[in-house]
Design an enzyme around this catalytic site. Structure first.
Site, PDB file in Angstrom:
ATOM      1  N   ASP A  12      42.770  46.298  46.177  1.00 16.89           N
ATOM      2  CA  ASP A  12      41.555  45.506  46.099  1.00 16.89           C
ATOM      3  C   ASP A  12      40.437  46.380  46.647  1.00 16.89           C
ATOM      4  O   ASP A  12      40.620  47.057  47.660  1.00 16.89           O
ATOM      5  CB  ASP A  12      41.690  44.237  46.945  1.00 16.89           C
ATOM      6  CG  ASP A  12      40.538  43.296  46.697  1.00 16.89           C
ATOM      7  OD1 ASP A  12      40.712  42.320  45.944  1.00 16.89           O
ATOM      8  OD2 ASP A  12      39.441  43.555  47.234  1.00 16.89           O
ATOM      9  N   ARG A  35      40.862  46.405  39.929  1.00 20.34           N
ATOM     10  CA  ARG A  35      41.845  45.870  38.966  1.00 20.34           C
ATOM     11  C   ARG A  35      42.216  46.907  37.913  1.00 20.34           C
ATOM     12  O   ARG A  35      41.383  47.395  37.162  1.00 20.34           O
ATOM     13  CB  ARG A  35      41.324  44.583  38.329  1.00 20.34           C
ATOM     14  CG  ARG A  35      40.051  44.726  37.542  1.00 20.34           C
ATOM     15  CD  ARG A  35      39.470  43.375  37.149  1.00 20.34           C
ATOM     16  NE  ARG A  35      38.850  42.725  38.283  1.00 20.34           N
ATOM     17  CZ  ARG A  35      37.773  41.940  38.226  1.00 20.34           C
ATOM     18  NH1 ARG A  35      37.212  41.669  37.073  1.00 20.34           N
ATOM     19  NH2 ARG A  35      37.281  41.397  39.304  1.00 20.34           N
ATOM     20  N   SER A  55      35.584  46.339  40.840  1.00 23.56           N
ATOM     21  CA  SER A  55      36.927  46.009  41.312  1.00 23.56           C
ATOM     22  C   SER A  55      37.937  47.140  41.141  1.00 23.56           C
ATOM     23  O   SER A  55      37.747  48.086  40.383  1.00 23.56           O
ATOM     24  CB  SER A  55      37.382  44.782  40.533  1.00 23.56           C
ATOM     25  OG  SER A  55      38.771  44.718  40.464  1.00 23.56           O
ATOM     26  N   ARG A  90      29.495  40.464  45.940  1.00 21.06           N
ATOM     27  CA  ARG A  90      29.172  40.805  44.549  1.00 21.06           C
ATOM     28  C   ARG A  90      28.377  39.694  43.898  1.00 21.06           C
ATOM     29  O   ARG A  90      28.643  38.524  44.146  1.00 21.06           O
ATOM     30  CB  ARG A  90      30.455  40.998  43.743  1.00 21.06           C
ATOM     31  CG  ARG A  90      31.221  42.148  44.253  1.00 21.06           C
ATOM     32  CD  ARG A  90      32.113  42.767  43.212  1.00 21.06           C
ATOM     33  NE  ARG A  90      32.491  44.049  43.761  1.00 21.06           N
ATOM     34  CZ  ARG A  90      33.731  44.505  43.781  1.00 21.06           C
ATOM     35  NH1 ARG A  90      34.702  43.813  43.228  1.00 21.06           N
ATOM     36  NH2 ARG A  90      33.983  45.668  44.319  1.00 21.06           N
ATOM     37  N   ASP A 148      45.548  34.747  47.551  1.00 25.40           N
ATOM     38  CA  ASP A 148      44.181  34.279  47.826  1.00 25.40           C
ATOM     39  C   ASP A 148      43.287  34.150  46.604  1.00 25.40           C
ATOM     40  O   ASP A 148      42.306  33.420  46.616  1.00 25.40           O
ATOM     41  CB  ASP A 148      43.510  35.238  48.830  1.00 25.40           C
ATOM     42  CG  ASP A 148      43.565  36.695  48.376  1.00 25.40           C
ATOM     43  OD1 ASP A 148      44.086  36.963  47.279  1.00 25.40           O
ATOM     44  OD2 ASP A 148      43.100  37.574  49.127  1.00 25.40           O
TER      45      ASP A 148
END
Ligand code: MIC
Ligand code: SF4
Length: 755
Positions: A160, A645, A643, A448, A95
């Site tokens: 995520d 990440r 995030s 965000r 996505d």
């Protein structure tokens, strides 16, 4: 089709017994959060009560979800773990890598070509290790999870931060870095500090222009981007049960923006309706069977102050629509105050683009309410002033809203429909003219709005609102338009007022889809080959990080002292950089390029202490690495907010940064640093931040006796020859200290499986 029904049955079969065992050891009525957490202890039945905000606890999550941008690193690590198959049901969702530009079809075809190598990699790893694969175009991870996998009382982790969305269906769903996902997929326990609990009591009922989004916009204003750190937010009250399941999802989703570990709601009729309409009547029936365990004990909601660490009460009947922003999701302004605030702060009031959709707000209900406003454009002779875009959250929603005529209504107001993907929300938006960096305003229903996030332009003022309000503001083209009180002038010069939005909780004729985009893995994947081209620019197999050298770290150069907000977007930018998420060396070229250097207020301009020259952060750090010199990054409050990440932790690790010393951390980032073998430290005295000078060399002492709860000493060697010693706290437990010593948590797993 119901996925993993047997697993859900097993969880529910154990649930009552586990809750009873927990109630016994805790010795009082339980919140829903506690029930779910205690029902998922790695050890099985609880034998002791855990201290909230203090005890580290091992959990056994039911499932794992990964999106493509983080799955690459998660799976590159998993491939090193020595397993044949994932230990719990897991899925990958494509996505994040689709650029929104022309229209959904063109954009999707382009993405599939451009990212073929990455998609092929993800598909083959999924196929090999028994992971469900959702193809590009299937939708955004959190929407697809809500539609297919989330279940009341379940516990999941996902790579995520908005994994928390599944709280809308009564789960404890938590965002993590890929290394955590790798642990759980490898069959290991998952560790979390027992969270604190914030209770939010919702009284009254939403009406008129107010939407579930306004609940979380309001909560964000109250708690700020740090206020939820280390806590689970549990919503309850008549206002909660009167809201749709997808509305609850929106509220939980954006709980990531207040730093909350997750948010959740007790099982109720809205969840049952949602499960039934998404083809999971079986799950609803199972949940009905244990419903008293899928919500808090009655005493808790009757006297919340006794059971939660903090309680907030919001009366939905009085809730006003909000606009949060710019540049931070917690700057909450009720729409009635916008005229005043915009004028005071010099925010550009002309709305250039309204964007709805994203994982946060793309339910059937959201779209149907937005469409009720779009319809009024023709009915009232208006013209939409701003551009308008829609990113549906899933193919299921997109197909259904097309069938029900909503997309053609949007088409009549000139809207663009992007692919079912993150698109503009993650900077994958090829917005015309953004490179001119003009000051402008956009409004969106995403979660965000950090600087540069949507279109890369630092001068785009992005405001977050409900899809309904976004639509109204796009029609008006004016940030200060208050649809509750203001009128618009139509094409005939008449004054008209928009009627409040109305819509459907669920599609009256049911959901429909032709191809949802799912690909099941091979039953036996042992012969599936995963190929990574050594010359690839987008994928790179990982080399293990070196173990700790066994000594104190001396002479670390200060790489940067970051000033103010330093989110994971500042540390490892998204947008165009997303293409390197599977290639650690290449993505490391974005290390901290968005962070503001305290000493010159510039981004990506730091002094190289070896040459005295100023240059980009990654280049400077590579110079230290080449010279065999370690370095340290210093930061402000809530460092690493945003995030999940783990690139934000792996990049500095890869380039030779040894420690990150800040006033405070965001949870996921702190764990990510620990997992990758870095030192994540906090100033014992926050004022010591001011002692760090541009040319400092820093020693970290006490590592040979590194122990939980014991601060480390830092000696600052200033350029003028003077030194100062300060203390740094840490939150490492025994296990996490082992990760540091081994060089990374993964090095330990690898050894375990090899041995
Ligand atoms: C985001 O919303 O910032 C993302 C992109 O979904 C991230 C994950 C990522 O960086 O890949 C998140 O929220 O965790
Ligand atoms: Fe995608 Fe945006 Fe949701 Fe992150 S917040 S998962 S980028 S839609």
């Amino acid at each position: 089709m119901v996925f993993d029904l047997e697993m859900i049955k097993k969880v529910y079969a154990n649930f009552p017994g586990r809750v009873n065992a927990a109630r016994k050891v805790v010795g009082r009525p339980l919140t829903l959060t506690e029930k779910i957490l205690y029902a998922h202890l790695w050890q099985g039945d609880a034998t002791q009560a855990f201290e909230r905000g203090n005890s580290y606890v091992d959990f056994a999550p039911d499932r794992v979800a990964m999106q493509d941008a983080t799955a690459q690193m998660a799976l590159l690590q998993f491939m090193q773990a020595g397993r044949d198959k994932v230990a719990v049901p897991s899925t990958v969702h494509c996505d994040h890598l689709i650029v929104a530009k022309d229209d959904s079809k063109t954009d999707l075809v382009r993405a599939v070509n451009e990212s073929k190598e990455v998609y092929d990699f993800l598909a083959s790893v999924s196929n090999k290790y028994g992971i469900g694969f959702w193809k590009p175009g299937a939708g955004i991870i959190h929407q697809v999870v809500l539609e297919n996998y989330a279940f009341p009382g379940g516990m999941m982790i996902g790579t995520d931060s908005h994994t928390v969305n599944a709280g809308g269906l009564g789960m404890i769903a938590i965002g993590v870095g890929g290394a955590d996902a790798c642990d759980v997929m490898s069959g290991l326990a998952w560790e979390l500090k027992m969270p604190k609990l914030i209770g939010v009591k919702l009284t009254g009922k939403l009406n008129g222009w107010a939407a579930p989004k306004d609940v979380i916009l309001k909560v964000a204003g109250i708690l700020t981007v740090k206020g939820g750190t280390g806590a689970v937010v549990e919503y309850f009250g008549e206002g909660a049960t009167s809201m749709s399941c997808t509305g609850k999802g929106t509220i939980c989703n954006m709980g990531a923006e207040i730093g909350a570990t997750t948010s959740t709601f007790g099982y109720d009729a809205s969840m049952s309706r949602y499960l039934q309409s998404t083809g999971r009547a079986d799950v609803a029936a199972l949940a009905d069977g244990i419903q008293e365990h899928l919500t808090a004990d009655p005493e808790v909601y009757a006297n919340p102050d006794q059971y939660f660490d903090q309680v907030i009460e919001i009366n939905l009947s009085e809730l006003e629509p909000h606009l949060n922003g710019p540049f931070t999701p917690d700057l909450a302004t009720p729409i009635s105050k916008m005229k005043e605030e915009a004028a005071k702060n010099g925010w550009p009031v002309k709305v250039e683009v309204g964007l709805i959709g994203s994982c946060t707000n793309s339910s059937y209900e959201d779209i149907s309410r937005a469409v009720s406003l779009a319809r009024q454009v023709a009915e009232k002779g208006l013209k939409t002033k701003a551009e308008f875009t829609i990113t549906p959250g899933s193919e299921l929603v997109r197909y259904t809203i097309e069938r029900d005529g909503f997309l053609s209504t949007f088409d009549q107001i000139g809207a663009k429909v992007f692919a079912n993907a993150c698109g503009p929300c993650i900077g994958m938006w090829d917005r015309m003219g953004a490179e001119k960096q003009e000051k402008n305003t956009i409004v969106h229903s995403f979660n965000r709005n950090f600087a540069k996030r949507a279109d890369g332009n630092p001068n785009t003022y992005a405001f977050v609102a409900s899809p309904e309000l976004v639509t109204a503001l796009a029609i008006a083209g004016d940030l200060t338009f208050n649809p509750l009180t203001d009128t618009l002038i139509n094409e005939k010069g008449e004054q008209v007022k928009l009627d409040p939005p109305s819509g459907y909780e669920l599609p009256p004729t049911g959901f429909a889809v032709e191809d949802a985009g799912y690909q099941a893995p091979a039953a036996d994947g042992s012969s599936v080959q995963v190929i990574v081209d050594p010359a690839s620019k987008r994928l790179q197999l990982l080399d293990p990080f070196p173990a700790w050298e066994g000594t104190d770290l001396k002479g670390l150069k200060l790489l940067i002292k970051a000033k103010g907000k330093c989110t994971t977007d500042h540390i490892s930018m998204a947008g165009p950089w997303l293409k390197f998420r599977g290639h650690l060396d290449n993505i490391s070229n974005n290390l901290l390029i968005g962070a503001v250097n305290f000493f010159n207020e510039k981004t990506d301009t730091v002094q190289n202490q070896l040459t005295g020259e100023y240059g980009p952060v990654p280049t400077t750090q590579r110079a230290y690495k080449a010279a065999g010199i370690g370095s340290i990054v210093v930061g402000d409050e809530n460092y690493g907010e945003g995030s999940s990440r783990e690139h934000a932790a792996m990049e500095p690790r890869h380039l030779g940064v040894r420690a990150v010393l800040v006033k405070s951390f965001a949870r996921i980032h702190e764990t990510n640093l620990k997992k990758q073998g870095m030192l994540a430290l906090t100033f014992a005295d926050k004022n010591d931040y001011d002692k760090i000078r541009e040319n400092d060399s820093i020693d970290i002492l006490g590592l040979t006796s590194f122990r939980p709860g014991q601060p480390l000493q830092l000696v600052l060697h200033h350029a003028d020859g003077s030194t100062e010693t300060i203390l740094a706290n840490h939150s490492y437990n025994e296990q996490q200290i082992e990760w540091f010593k081994a060089g990374a948590a993964l090095n330990i797993i690898r050894q375990q499986f090899a041995g």
